[in-house]
Design an enzyme around this catalytic site. Structure first.
Site, PDB file in Angstrom:
ATOM      1  N   SER A  15     -27.052  27.878  15.565  1.00  0.00           N
ATOM      2  CA  SER A  15     -26.809  26.714  16.429  1.00  0.00           C
ATOM      3  C   SER A  15     -26.320  27.157  17.811  1.00  0.00           C
ATOM      4  O   SER A  15     -26.630  26.505  18.820  1.00  0.00           O
ATOM      5  CB  SER A  15     -25.835  25.736  15.784  1.00  0.00           C
ATOM      6  N   ASN A  16     -25.586  28.263  17.881  1.00  0.00           N
ATOM      7  CA  ASN A  16     -25.178  28.767  19.203  1.00  0.00           C
ATOM      8  C   ASN A  16     -26.376  29.292  19.976  1.00  0.00           C
ATOM      9  O   ASN A  16     -26.481  29.107  21.190  1.00  0.00           O
ATOM     10  CB  ASN A  16     -24.113  29.850  19.054  1.00  0.00           C
ATOM     11  N   MET A  94     -23.488  38.976  11.268  1.00  0.00           N
ATOM     12  CA  MET A  94     -22.489  39.239  10.231  1.00  0.00           C
ATOM     13  C   MET A  94     -22.278  40.728   9.940  1.00  0.00           C
ATOM     14  O   MET A  94     -21.861  41.089   8.847  1.00  0.00           O
ATOM     15  CB  MET A  94     -22.869  38.498   8.942  1.00  0.00           C
ATOM     16  N   ASN A 111     -19.053  38.188  21.668  1.00  0.00           N
ATOM     17  CA  ASN A 111     -19.121  37.472  20.387  1.00  0.00           C
ATOM     18  C   ASN A 111     -18.369  36.153  20.524  1.00  0.00           C
ATOM     19  O   ASN A 111     -17.467  36.030  21.343  1.00  0.00           O
ATOM     20  CB  ASN A 111     -18.469  38.328  19.290  1.00  0.00           C
ATOM     21  N   HIS A 113     -16.163  33.370  18.135  1.00  0.00           N
ATOM     22  CA  HIS A 113     -15.479  33.285  16.840  1.00  0.00           C
ATOM     23  C   HIS A 113     -14.771  31.935  16.733  1.00  0.00           C
ATOM     24  O   HIS A 113     -14.155  31.477  17.702  1.00  0.00           O
ATOM     25  CB  HIS A 113     -14.473  34.440  16.727  1.00  0.00           C
TER      26      HIS A 113
HETATM   27  C1  GRF Z   1     -20.123  30.419  14.645  1.00  0.00           C
HETATM   28  O1  GRF Z   1     -19.183  29.537  14.107  1.00  0.00           O
HETATM   29  C2  GRF Z   1     -19.476  31.576  15.328  1.00  0.00           C
HETATM   30  O2  GRF Z   1     -18.219  31.257  15.816  1.00  0.00           O
HETATM   31  C3  GRF Z   1     -19.379  32.615  14.251  1.00  0.00           C
HETATM   32  O3  GRF Z   1     -20.520  32.430  13.464  1.00  0.00           O
HETATM   33  C4  GRF Z   1     -20.943  31.083  13.557  1.00  0.00           C
HETATM   34  C5  GRF Z   1     -22.390  31.114  13.889  1.00  0.00           C
HETATM   35  O4  GRF Z   1     -22.922  29.825  13.836  1.00  0.00           O
HETATM   36  N1  GRF Z   1     -19.295  33.945  14.805  1.00  0.00           N
HETATM   37  P1  GRF Z   1     -24.395  29.549  14.317  1.00  0.00           P
HETATM   38  O5  GRF Z   1     -25.314  30.438  13.485  1.00  0.00           O
HETATM   39  O6  GRF Z   1     -24.471  29.837  15.767  1.00  0.00           O
HETATM   40  O7  GRF Z   1     -24.602  28.094  13.988  1.00  0.00           O
END
Ligand code: GRF
Length: 205
Positions: A15-16, A94, A111, A113
């Site tokens: 989603s990011n 991850m 990154n 978080h």
């Molecule tokens: C996010 O909540 C970010 O803070 C963490 O992993 C998640 C990734 O979410 N590092 P997405 O795949 O971007 O939805």
């Protein structure tokens, strides 16, 4: 305005990544996504890259669970360098990065978080905040180093925790903020990239 070439690494839903790609598509963010890479073959983030017409690749991670095999991390460096990437954006990636990547992209890997670091590094940080009885949590963008969710903090946004919050409701509100904060931080890098000559950008780390 020249576009900052970025590479996005992720293992999950992305989603990011979508928030960043949408901002670029709408002309709001002077970046160009050269490559999206995932260590998970069927990660939705790879479908998303295809949806936006962005080059994408699956990188088989090797035999370790929380890191890439060193030879594979070297391959990752090569893929990003060959694509001309100047900023590496971790979006739910991850695995912990080590020397090959950190040496190749010093202060050029960021990154996001879902907590107000240094509080609650690691998995499901929003749950950790709830369990700890916090009143406020949020999200943090930081430079990446060899420790988990560690490294110089670049920006944070806060979210109030309400007594009715469940882990899901809190996580959803944090993600809304993530989608604002991450493109805003990348925009800062774009600005610096534009202000500096190529040589100064390379040295200014
Ligand atoms: C996010 O909540 C970010 O803070 C963490 O992993 C998640 C990734 O979410 N590092 P997405 O795949 O971007 O939805």
């Amino acid at each position: 305005m020249k576009s900052l070439p970025i590479g996005i690494l992720g293992s999950g839903k992305g989603s990011n990544c979508r928030a960043i790609l949408e901002r670029i598509q709408s002309g709001d963010l002077a970046a160009e996504t050269r490559l999206v890479i995932s260590d998970v073959l069927d990660a939705p983030i790879l479908d998303m890259a295809r949806e936006f017409g962005v080059a994408n690749a699956y990188l088989p991670p090797g035999r370790f669970r929380t890191r890439l095999e060193p030879v594979i991390e070297e391959q990752l460096v090569k893929m990003l360098r060959d694509a001309g990437v100047e900023l590496v954006v971790l979006a739910g990636f991850m695995r912990v990065l080590h020397k090959p990547m950190l040496r190749a992209f010093p202060r050029r890997i960021i990154n996001i978080h879902p907590s107000l670091l240094p509080k609650f590094p690691g998995l499901e940080a929003w749950k950790q905040a709830l369990v700890a009885g916090e009143i406020v949590t949020g999200c943090t963008v930081h430079y990446v180093d060899e420790q988990i969710d560690h490294g110089q903090i670049l920006a944070q946004k806060e979210v109030r925790i309400s007594p009715n919050d469940t882990p899901d409701s809190l996580h959803a509100r944090i993600q809304v903020l993530e989608h604002e904060l991450y493109p805003a931080v990348i925009a800062e890098f774009c600005k610096r990239y534009n202000e500096a000559s190529q040589q100064v950008w390379r040295l200014a780390r």
